[in-house]
Design an enzyme around this catalytic site. Structure first.
Site, PDB file in Angstrom:
ATOM      1  N   ASN A   9      10.142 -73.788 -76.988  1.00  0.00           N
ATOM      2  CA  ASN A   9      10.788 -73.870 -75.666  1.00  0.00           C
ATOM      3  C   ASN A   9      10.815 -75.337 -75.247  1.00  0.00           C
ATOM      4  O   ASN A   9       9.794 -75.882 -74.843  1.00  0.00           O
ATOM      5  CB  ASN A   9       9.989 -73.012 -74.666  1.00  0.00           C
ATOM      6  CG  ASN A   9      10.536 -73.144 -73.252  1.00  0.00           C
ATOM      7  OD1 ASN A   9      11.632 -73.666 -73.042  1.00  0.00           O
ATOM      8  ND2 ASN A   9       9.767 -72.664 -72.280  1.00  0.00           N
ATOM      9  N   TRP A  10      11.988 -75.930 -75.351  1.00  0.00           N
ATOM     10  CA  TRP A  10      12.102 -77.364 -75.051  1.00  0.00           C
ATOM     11  C   TRP A  10      12.044 -77.657 -73.555  1.00  0.00           C
ATOM     12  O   TRP A  10      11.952 -78.823 -73.161  1.00  0.00           O
ATOM     13  CB  TRP A  10      13.418 -77.918 -75.626  1.00  0.00           C
ATOM     14  CG  TRP A  10      13.461 -77.979 -77.119  1.00  0.00           C
ATOM     15  CD1 TRP A  10      12.479 -77.624 -78.005  1.00  0.00           C
ATOM     16  CD2 TRP A  10      14.566 -78.446 -77.912  1.00  0.00           C
ATOM     17  NE1 TRP A  10      12.893 -77.833 -79.289  1.00  0.00           N
ATOM     18  CE2 TRP A  10      14.184 -78.334 -79.262  1.00  0.00           C
ATOM     19  CE3 TRP A  10      15.840 -78.943 -77.607  1.00  0.00           C
ATOM     20  CZ2 TRP A  10      15.029 -78.705 -80.303  1.00  0.00           C
ATOM     21  CZ3 TRP A  10      16.677 -79.300 -78.644  1.00  0.00           C
ATOM     22  CH2 TRP A  10      16.273 -79.188 -79.980  1.00  0.00           C
ATOM     23  N   LYS A  11      12.157 -76.638 -72.723  1.00  0.00           N
ATOM     24  CA  LYS A  11      12.193 -76.828 -71.253  1.00  0.00           C
ATOM     25  C   LYS A  11      13.279 -77.859 -70.917  1.00  0.00           C
ATOM     26  O   LYS A  11      14.296 -77.918 -71.615  1.00  0.00           O
ATOM     27  CB  LYS A  11      10.807 -77.198 -70.725  1.00  0.00           C
ATOM     28  CG  LYS A  11       9.747 -76.188 -71.195  1.00  0.00           C
ATOM     29  CD  LYS A  11       8.410 -76.318 -70.536  1.00  0.00           C
ATOM     30  CE  LYS A  11       7.457 -75.275 -71.118  1.00  0.00           C
ATOM     31  NZ  LYS A  11       6.141 -75.250 -70.469  1.00  0.00           N
ATOM     32  N   HIS A  96       9.569 -66.766 -67.327  1.00  0.00           N
ATOM     33  CA  HIS A  96       8.611 -67.845 -67.584  1.00  0.00           C
ATOM     34  C   HIS A  96       7.905 -68.184 -66.272  1.00  0.00           C
ATOM     35  O   HIS A  96       8.520 -68.168 -65.197  1.00  0.00           O
ATOM     36  CB  HIS A  96       9.340 -69.074 -68.140  1.00  0.00           C
ATOM     37  CG  HIS A  96       8.394 -70.083 -68.713  1.00  0.00           C
ATOM     38  ND1 HIS A  96       7.659 -70.924 -67.918  1.00  0.00           N
ATOM     39  CD2 HIS A  96       8.035 -70.346 -69.989  1.00  0.00           C
ATOM     40  CE1 HIS A  96       6.893 -71.678 -68.686  1.00  0.00           C
ATOM     41  NE2 HIS A  96       7.097 -71.349 -69.955  1.00  0.00           N
ATOM     42  N   GLU A  98       7.129 -70.880 -64.974  1.00  0.00           N
ATOM     43  CA  GLU A  98       7.749 -71.978 -64.209  1.00  0.00           C
ATOM     44  C   GLU A  98       8.915 -71.462 -63.368  1.00  0.00           C
ATOM     45  O   GLU A  98       9.156 -71.945 -62.262  1.00  0.00           O
ATOM     46  CB  GLU A  98       8.210 -73.083 -65.177  1.00  0.00           C
ATOM     47  CG  GLU A  98       7.008 -73.835 -65.740  1.00  0.00           C
ATOM     48  CD  GLU A  98       7.208 -74.406 -67.138  1.00  0.00           C
ATOM     49  OE1 GLU A  98       8.352 -74.469 -67.625  1.00  0.00           O
ATOM     50  OE2 GLU A  98       6.191 -74.781 -67.758  1.00  0.00           O
ATOM     51  N   GLU A 168       1.520 -65.751 -71.744  1.00  0.00           N
ATOM     52  CA  GLU A 168       1.274 -67.170 -71.470  1.00  0.00           C
ATOM     53  C   GLU A 168       0.377 -67.279 -70.240  1.00  0.00           C
ATOM     54  O   GLU A 168       0.881 -67.254 -69.101  1.00  0.00           O
ATOM     55  CB  GLU A 168       2.592 -67.903 -71.176  1.00  0.00           C
ATOM     56  CG  GLU A 168       3.550 -67.944 -72.336  1.00  0.00           C
ATOM     57  CD  GLU A 168       4.495 -69.137 -72.235  1.00  0.00           C
ATOM     58  OE1 GLU A 168       4.509 -69.939 -73.177  1.00  0.00           O
ATOM     59  OE2 GLU A 168       5.186 -69.296 -71.224  1.00  0.00           O
ATOM     60  N   GLY A 174       0.722 -76.349 -70.613  1.00  0.00           N
ATOM     61  CA  GLY A 174       0.819 -77.792 -70.403  1.00  0.00           C
ATOM     62  C   GLY A 174      -0.486 -78.447 -69.971  1.00  0.00           C
ATOM     63  O   GLY A 174      -0.479 -79.593 -69.524  1.00  0.00           O
ATOM     64  N   SER A 214      -0.476 -74.431 -74.495  1.00  0.00           N
ATOM     65  CA  SER A 214      -1.229 -75.479 -75.211  1.00  0.00           C
ATOM     66  C   SER A 214      -1.471 -75.135 -76.680  1.00  0.00           C
ATOM     67  O   SER A 214      -2.485 -75.531 -77.261  1.00  0.00           O
ATOM     68  CB  SER A 214      -2.551 -75.791 -74.493  1.00  0.00           C
ATOM     69  OG  SER A 214      -2.291 -76.314 -73.213  1.00  0.00           O
ATOM     70  N   GLY A 235       5.568 -74.991 -76.113  1.00  0.00           N
ATOM     71  CA  GLY A 235       6.237 -75.935 -75.213  1.00  0.00           C
ATOM     72  C   GLY A 235       6.172 -77.343 -75.774  1.00  0.00           C
ATOM     73  O   GLY A 235       6.926 -77.710 -76.682  1.00  0.00           O
ATOM     74  N   GLY A 236       5.242 -78.153 -75.269  1.00  0.00           N
ATOM     75  CA  GLY A 236       5.152 -79.570 -75.629  1.00  0.00           C
ATOM     76  C   GLY A 236       5.193 -79.834 -77.129  1.00  0.00           C
ATOM     77  O   GLY A 236       5.891 -80.749 -77.583  1.00  0.00           O
TER      78      GLY A 236
HETATM   79  P1  13P Z   1       2.866 -75.816 -73.640  1.00  0.00           P
HETATM   80  O1  13P Z   1       2.876 -75.424 -75.100  1.00  0.00           O
HETATM   81  O2  13P Z   1       3.397 -77.167 -73.368  1.00  0.00           O
HETATM   82  O3  13P Z   1       1.547 -75.535 -73.000  1.00  0.00           O
HETATM   83  O4  13P Z   1       3.922 -74.818 -72.905  1.00  0.00           O
HETATM   84  C1  13P Z   1       3.875 -73.461 -73.169  1.00  0.00           C
HETATM   85  C2  13P Z   1       5.071 -72.840 -72.588  1.00  0.00           C
HETATM   86  O5  13P Z   1       5.222 -72.793 -71.379  1.00  0.00           O
HETATM   87  C3  13P Z   1       6.085 -72.324 -73.514  1.00  0.00           C
HETATM   88  O6  13P Z   1       7.027 -71.558 -72.839  1.00  0.00           O
END
Ligand code: 13P
Length: 251
Positions: A9-11, A96, A98, A168, A174, A214, A235-236
């Site tokens: 997930n590149w956000k 998600h 967010e 999640e 993050g 993470s 994510g990251g």
């Molecule tokens: P991180 O891997 O950056 O913690 O993010 C997880 C995430 O929100 C994937 O959708």
């Protein structure tokens, strides 16, 4: 046997050129390897078409990060599920944390998003997970059960077979604080139990349940070795090709 999946997930990251470089590097790297899981990339909406073109010639599948809860019409700024399906999008993230937090998405909107996607043959990746204070107060199972019931349990068992669940924990997203393998396994097994209770054992056994928060190349293999952890929502660590490929190879 249920599918294992690793999703990047590149956000809201990368400009167009960086996005193109990233997806082409990942596609080239993975094309030379033997992989046992499905690999899905979720770029920002404006890059879906470009990503979809790369995916056509590779092992990659493409997902959107969001979809409108409405069909089509006067909804300025929205993107409909039928528009995504025209771009050969296979999956879409729904719920998600967010989007729940910053865009106030409600359980009933999320259920509608799931419906729009299924109407258009796009598979939802449905995110659930508790906040830190909810876990500290012992409510994590109640929170997750409530999210499953309100967002997904209106579906019949045939419809539910198109769902991928992503656990999640919000406190792990993050933050660099990853769930322990035991915490992940305990919650994934609980989620599978809920699906079995609502539908039946075989639906529960067929459902892919991903861990997110993470997750990186150092902790992925231990997390993925748990019986009920069927891959990850990354994510990251999905923004660096070598790191993401290592995670895929841990699956
Ligand atoms: P991180 O891997 O950056 O913690 O993010 C997880 C995430 O929100 C994937 O959708």
């Amino acid at each position: 046997m249920r599918k294992k999946i690793v999703v990047g997930n590149w956000k809201m990251n990368n400009n167009f050129q960086e996005a193109e470089e990233l997806i082409s590097t990942i596609a080239d790297d993975l094309d030379e390897k033997e992989i046992v899981c499905e690999v899905v990339i979720c770029p920002p909406s404006l890059y879906l078409e470009m990503a979809s073109d790369y995916a056509e010639e590779s092992v990659l599948f493409i997902a959107a990060q969001n979809v409108s809860s409405f069909d089509n019409g006067a909804y300025t700024g929205e993107i409909s599920a039928s528009m995504l399906s025209e771009m050969e999008i296979s999956y879409c993230i729904v719920g998600h944390s967010e989007r729940r937090k910053y865009f106030n998405e409600t359980d009933s909107q999320l259920a509608e998003k799931v419906n729009r996607l299924l109407d258009n043959n796009i598979k939802p990746i449905f995110c659930i997970g508790e906040q830190l204070d909810e876990r500290e107060n012992g409510f994590q199972f109640d929170v997750v059960r409530n999210q499953m019931q309100k967002g997904l349990f209106h579906l019949n068992s045939d419809e539910f077979l198109n769902i991928t669940v992503a656990y999640e924990p919000v406190w792990a997203i993050g933050t660099g604080v990853v769930a322990t393998p035991n915490q992940a396994q305990e919650m994934h097994s609980y989620i599978r139990g809920l699906i079995s209770e609502k539908y039946n054992d075989s639906t529960a056994e067929e459902t892919t349940i991903l861990y997110g928060g993470s997750c990186n190349s150092d902790n992925a293999s231990i997390l993925f070795s748990n019986k009920d952890v069927d891959g990850g929502l990354i994510g990251g660590a999905s923004l660096k090709a070598d790191e993401f490929v290592k995670i895929v190879m841990s699956c």
